[in-house]
Design a protein around this motif. Structure first.
Motif, mmCIF file in Angstrom:
data_model
loop_
_atom_site.group_PDB
_atom_site.id
_atom_site.type_symbol
_atom_site.label_atom_id
_atom_site.label_comp_id
_atom_site.label_asym_id
_atom_site.label_seq_id
_atom_site.Cartn_x
_atom_site.Cartn_y
_atom_site.Cartn_z
ATOM 1 N N ASN A 60 2.594 -42.741 -28.658
ATOM 2 C CA ASN A 60 2.708 -43.282 -27.295
ATOM 3 C C ASN A 60 1.347 -43.780 -26.811
ATOM 4 O OD1 ASN A 60 3.042 -43.672 -24.512
ATOM 5 N ND2 ASN A 60 4.697 -42.154 -24.444
ATOM 6 N N SER A 98 0.552 -44.836 -23.827
ATOM 7 C CA SER A 98 0.291 -44.726 -22.391
ATOM 8 C C SER A 98 -1.002 -43.946 -22.166
ATOM 9 C CB SER A 98 1.447 -44.015 -21.686
ATOM 10 O OG SER A 98 1.439 -42.648 -22.021
ATOM 11 N N PRO A 121 -1.918 -41.330 -20.284
ATOM 12 C CA PRO A 121 -1.906 -39.864 -20.400
ATOM 13 C C PRO A 121 -1.799 -39.388 -21.854
ATOM 14 C CG PRO A 121 -0.433 -40.603 -18.649
ATOM 15 C CD PRO A 121 -0.912 -41.835 -19.356
ATOM 16 N N SER A 122 -1.047 -40.123 -22.691
ATOM 17 C CA SER A 122 -0.899 -39.691 -24.086
ATOM 18 C C SER A 122 -2.220 -39.832 -24.831
ATOM 19 C CB SER A 122 0.174 -40.518 -24.786
ATOM 20 O OG SER A 122 1.422 -40.250 -24.212
ATOM 21 N N ASN A 125 8.663 -52.034 -29.416
ATOM 22 C CA ASN A 125 9.081 -50.928 -28.540
ATOM 23 C C ASN A 125 7.887 -50.220 -27.904
ATOM 24 O OD1 ASN A 125 8.013 -49.268 -30.513
ATOM 25 N ND2 ASN A 125 10.003 -48.627 -31.347
ATOM 26 N N THR A 171 5.301 -48.672 -29.135
ATOM 27 C CA THR A 171 4.610 -47.556 -29.783
ATOM 28 C C THR A 171 3.505 -48.097 -30.690
ATOM 29 O OG1 THR A 171 6.140 -47.427 -31.644
ATOM 30 C CG2 THR A 171 6.664 -46.081 -29.718
HETATM 31 C C1 LIG Z 1 5.138 -42.758 -23.156
HETATM 32 O O1 LIG Z 1 4.870 -41.798 -22.166
HETATM 33 C C2 LIG Z 1 5.145 -42.254 -20.852
HETATM 34 C C3 LIG Z 1 4.686 -41.169 -19.909
HETATM 35 O O2 LIG Z 1 3.318 -41.042 -19.958
HETATM 36 C C4 LIG Z 1 6.615 -42.556 -20.734
HETATM 37 O O3 LIG Z 1 6.891 -43.049 -19.436
HETATM 38 C C5 LIG Z 1 6.994 -43.598 -21.760
HETATM 39 O O4 LIG Z 1 8.371 -43.823 -21.737
HETATM 40 C C6 LIG Z 1 6.572 -43.186 -23.155
HETATM 41 N N1 LIG Z 1 6.783 -44.309 -24.049
HETATM 42 C C7 LIG Z 1 7.386 -44.228 -25.212
HETATM 43 C C8 LIG Z 1 7.498 -45.491 -26.005
HETATM 44 O O5 LIG Z 1 7.807 -43.178 -25.630
#
Ligand SMILES: *[C@@H]1O[C@H](CO)[C@@H](O)[C@H](O)[C@H]1NC(C)=O
Ligand SMILES: Cc1cc2nc3c(=O)[nH]c(=O)nc-3n(C[C@H](O)[C@H](O)[C@H](O)COP(=O)(O)OP(=O)(O)OC[C@H]3O[C@@H](n4cnc5c(N)ncnc54)[C@H](O)[C@@H]3O)c2cc1C
Ligand SMILES: *[C@@H]1O[C@H](CO)[C@@H](O)[C@H](O)[C@H]1NC(C)=O
Ligand SMILES: *[C@@H]1O[C@H](CO)[C@@H](O)[C@H](O)[C@H]1NC(C)=O
Ligand SMILES: *[C@@H]1O[C@H](CO)[C@@H](O)[C@H](O)[C@H]1NC(C)=O
Ligand SMILES: *[C@@H]1O[C@H](CO)[C@@H](O)[C@H](O)[C@H]1NC(C)=O
Ligand SMILES: *[C@@H]1O[C@H](CO)[C@@H](O)[C@H](O)[C@H]1NC(C)=O
Ligand SMILES: *[C@@H]1O[C@H](CO)[C@@H](O)[C@H](O)[C@H]1NC(C)=O
Length: 565
Positions: free
Chosen positions: A70, A72, A74-75, A222, A224
């Motif tokens: 992920n 994002s 925070p990840s 997607n 990722t």
């Molecule tokens: C990644 O994490 C965020 C929260 O930080 C979430 O909203 C998002 O759906 C996640 N994305 C995937 C591709 O899993």
């Protein structure tokens, strides 16, 4: 010890050289990036079954780690100081208020490409051309390296963001694309950059990144992460002549009888990080892709480096090569953070990058002031690097990046100094391979670096002060309104220094490796990672390092193994 008649031993990294090396020539229908009509990988060529490859990686696989996949904020921020990080810390930075820098590096299959911000961008053409013209790396220039990056890349134009498809590869393993980040950027930051004398870019990947653009990231459709472990390795994991050994730390290269005065490696020794057991494996070619700290560490542990560093630790000299671990460069950063007005959010994945060159960043008078400072080389800057920095400045190669981060409640527009003059070093302090090297980034040692970063901090505030930003911002957090004078900005830059996590240069072209990537004084040890890049390019490095991997694979595949041993 196990024997492989033609064995590549490689430390796995962003590049995963073994895979590109052996399999780039065959039909690898790997993970596909959808939404376009790019051709398949070449299907009419055959595998080089003569080669067997072993990849030795200190970390685990990471495939089950959701924070790697992920992208994002925070990840990604959850990855440092966990099992996928080497947890390196610099010595106190003397010219930056004695701060120590926590230097994240991937300790996992895929290396730092598993933990990075995934920005996929190239620098000015001259930054790469100088490898050949200033550092003697014959065959390594913008034309060849950008073509090699295209081989690694599978770009998908997305979200109606304008780009030049001709600047990109569309059938390589690493997928990249863009997402639009919302009105704060389209109606606030971009018009503010233009109103401040900046410019827009249609595509930063063609040899001149100047301007602001929605820069691509290495991710699948997607959203990722697409990185070396899941895009180069995973589609080819079933190959019978490929073996990956995880959780093993290479402790040294083993040497045989030298040939024509050059050291000949016969294999490597490694330590299982779980059991502590030591083993060896033999091979005809050793490819070090252990990164900017790991590669000089393994070389020094093996007796290749500065005798004054190795001998007191009980390591005898195999090759006297004092440049190993020197020339460590890093791009320093400062902060610009403002709180968003209520009702606005800046979440999402997109990074928006604004690149400025000396002529857009500086007034003519400032240009001359910086030019004067550029003439004074800090002690550890080589003459070749100094000449290269002067050439980049005169060519108006981009010198500062403002990196727009998605962060829900804030506008973060982080200024990064792209072409620092300061040079530090990284060296072993123990003959024990499990002990971390000690390193000094020498951040802000050069007054030129301080000057440019200070001007960048001032410019970031100027963007935020434009009328276009008014509706979106509630107030400045950093540097904060108490910082107003030139002296206050200078103090702020030193006390709030950060890094881009782009260290490079510790096994550089021209001083540690030759243009075949061979470690000087050896017949069959090669370096294929960011350590060979002699001076910081005006970009993030991972696309370039993938390009190095592709180019090295082609080059090494064309060389019979018998020429090395
Ligand atoms: C990644 O994490 C965020 C929260 O930080 C979430 O909203 C998002 O759906 C996640 N994305 C995937 C591709 O899993
Ligand atoms: C937080 C962060 C954010 C970044 N953001 C970006 C970005 O957005 N865009 C971009 O282009 N670049 C970014 N980078 C930089 C980029 O990821 C690196 O420059 C690049 O991945 C370095 O590749 P490398 O092959 O030189 O080394 P690495 O990828 O670090 O690989 C070294 C590998 O060798 C292994 N290793 C080391 N020593 C040993 C040993 N003794 N035995 C066995 N294995 C060993 C390590 O575990 C690792 O797998 C970022 C980096 C970080 C850390
Ligand atoms: C880094 O620190 C974390 C937390 O202490 C630890 O779990 C991890 O094993 C460390 N990484 C390495 C490579 O030692
Ligand atoms: C940094 O540390 C050194 C050595 O401890 C000290 O002499 C110096 O004053 C310190 N500098 C700052 C800015 O704190
Ligand atoms: C792209 O443009 C088309 C045509 O103008 C529009 O229908 C579509 O919604 C746009 N997509 C995005 C993601 O903006
Ligand atoms: C995203 O796409 C990649 C590549 O197709 C795939 O391997 C991965 O499993 C997908 N992840 C999710 C969360 O859908
Ligand atoms: C500069 O190089 C010398 C050796 O050549 C080294 O001892 C010193 O630590 C280096 N300085 C920095 C800041 O790395
Ligand atoms: C190397 O250091 C580790 C950790 O400090 C220690 O456990 C190990 O015994 C040391 N190895 C040797 C050979 O001294």
């Amino acid at each position: 010890m196990p024997f492989h008649n033609t064995l590549f031993v490689s430390l796995v990294s962003t590049i995963l050289l073994g895979y590109t090396n052996i399999w780039y020539n065959i039909d690898i229908r790997g993970l596909r990036c959808e939404n376009d009509n790019s051709p398949d990988f070449p299907s009419e060529v055959s595998e080089n079954s003569a080669n067997t490859v072993i990849v030795l990686e200190a970390g685990a696989s990471g495939f089950d780690n959701p924070n790697i996949a992920n992208l994002s904020g925070p990840s990604i921020q959850a990855l440092p100081l966990t099992s996928v990080d080497w947890n390196y810390t610099s010595i106190p930075q003397k010219y930056a208020a004695n701060q120590t820098i926590q230097m994240t590096r991937g300790h996992v299959l895929g290396g730092s490409s598993a933990v990075n911000g995934a920005v996929f961008v190239r620098p000015n053409a001259i930054d790469i051309d100088l490898w050949e013209t200033a550092f003697g790396a014959t065959g390594w220039n913008w034309q060849t390296v950008s073509a090699s990056i295209k081989k690694a890349e599978h770009f998908s134009a997305t979200d109606n963001v304008t780009s030049y498809l001709s600047f990109h590869g569309t059938s390589g393993p690493i997928c990249d694309s863009q997402r639009t980040p919302g009105v704060i950027w389209s109606e606030g930051v971009i018009p503010s950059v233009l109103a401040s004398g900046g410019q827009t870019s249609i595509d930063q990947n063609g040899g001149n990144p100047s301007g602001i653009w929605y820069t691509p990231k290495a991710m699948f459709p997607n959203s990722t992460r697409s990185y070396s472990a899941n895009s180069y390795y995973l589609p080819n994991a079933g190959r019978s002549n490929l073996e990956v050994i995880l959780d093993v730390t290479v402790s040294r290269i083993l040497w045989g009888k030298s040939k024509n005065g050059k050291a000949v490696a016969t294999g490597v020794e490694y330590i299982n990080t779980i059991t502590g057991k030591t083993s060896t494996v033999s091979g005809d070619r050793i490819i070090l892709s252990a990164g900017v700290f790991g590669t000089p560490q393994v070389l020094e542990l093996s007796g290749v480096g500065n005798p004054k560093i190795m001998n007191p630790l009980g390591i005898s000299t195999v090759v006297n090569l004092p440049a190993v671990g020197e020339n460590l460069a890093e791009q320093p950063t400062t902060k610009y953070v403002a709180t968003l007005a209520s009702g606005y959010t800046n979440a999402g994945l997109q990074l928006t990058l604004n690149y400025e060159s000396p002529r857009t960043l500086l007034t003519p008078l400032e240009w001359l002031e910086a030019w004067e400072l550029l003439q004074v080389a800090p002690p550890n800057l080589s003459a070749a690097s100094h000449a290269a920095l002067i050439a980049m400045y005169l060519a108006d190669s981009v010198i500062v990046e403002f990196m727009g981060f998605p962060n829900p409640a804030d506008l973060i527009f982080l200024p990064i100094l792209l072409h620092p003059m300061s040079r530090g070093s990284s060296h072993i302090v123990s003959a024990n391979a499990t002990h971390a090297p000690s390193f000094d980034l020498a951040l802000l040692e050069s007054p030129f670096d301080v000057y440019i970063l200070k001007k960048a901090a001032i410019r970031a505030r100027r963007f935020a002060s434009q009328s276009y930003m008014k509706p979106f911002l509630a107030g400045e957090v950093s540097p904060g309104t108490a910082v107003q004078t030139d002296a206050q900005f200078e103090a702020f830059v030193k006390s709030a220094v950060g890094v881009a996590y782009h260290p490079l240069g510790t096994a550089s072209f021209g001083s540690v490796v030759d243009s075949t990537l061979r470690v000087m004084g050896t017949t069959n040890v090669f370096v294929v990672d960011g350590s060979i890049i002699p001076t910081e390019p005006g970009s993030h490095p991972s696309s370039i390092i993938y390009g190095i991997g592709e180019q090295a694979a082609t080059m090494l595949n064309a060389r019979p193994l018998s020429s090395d041993v």
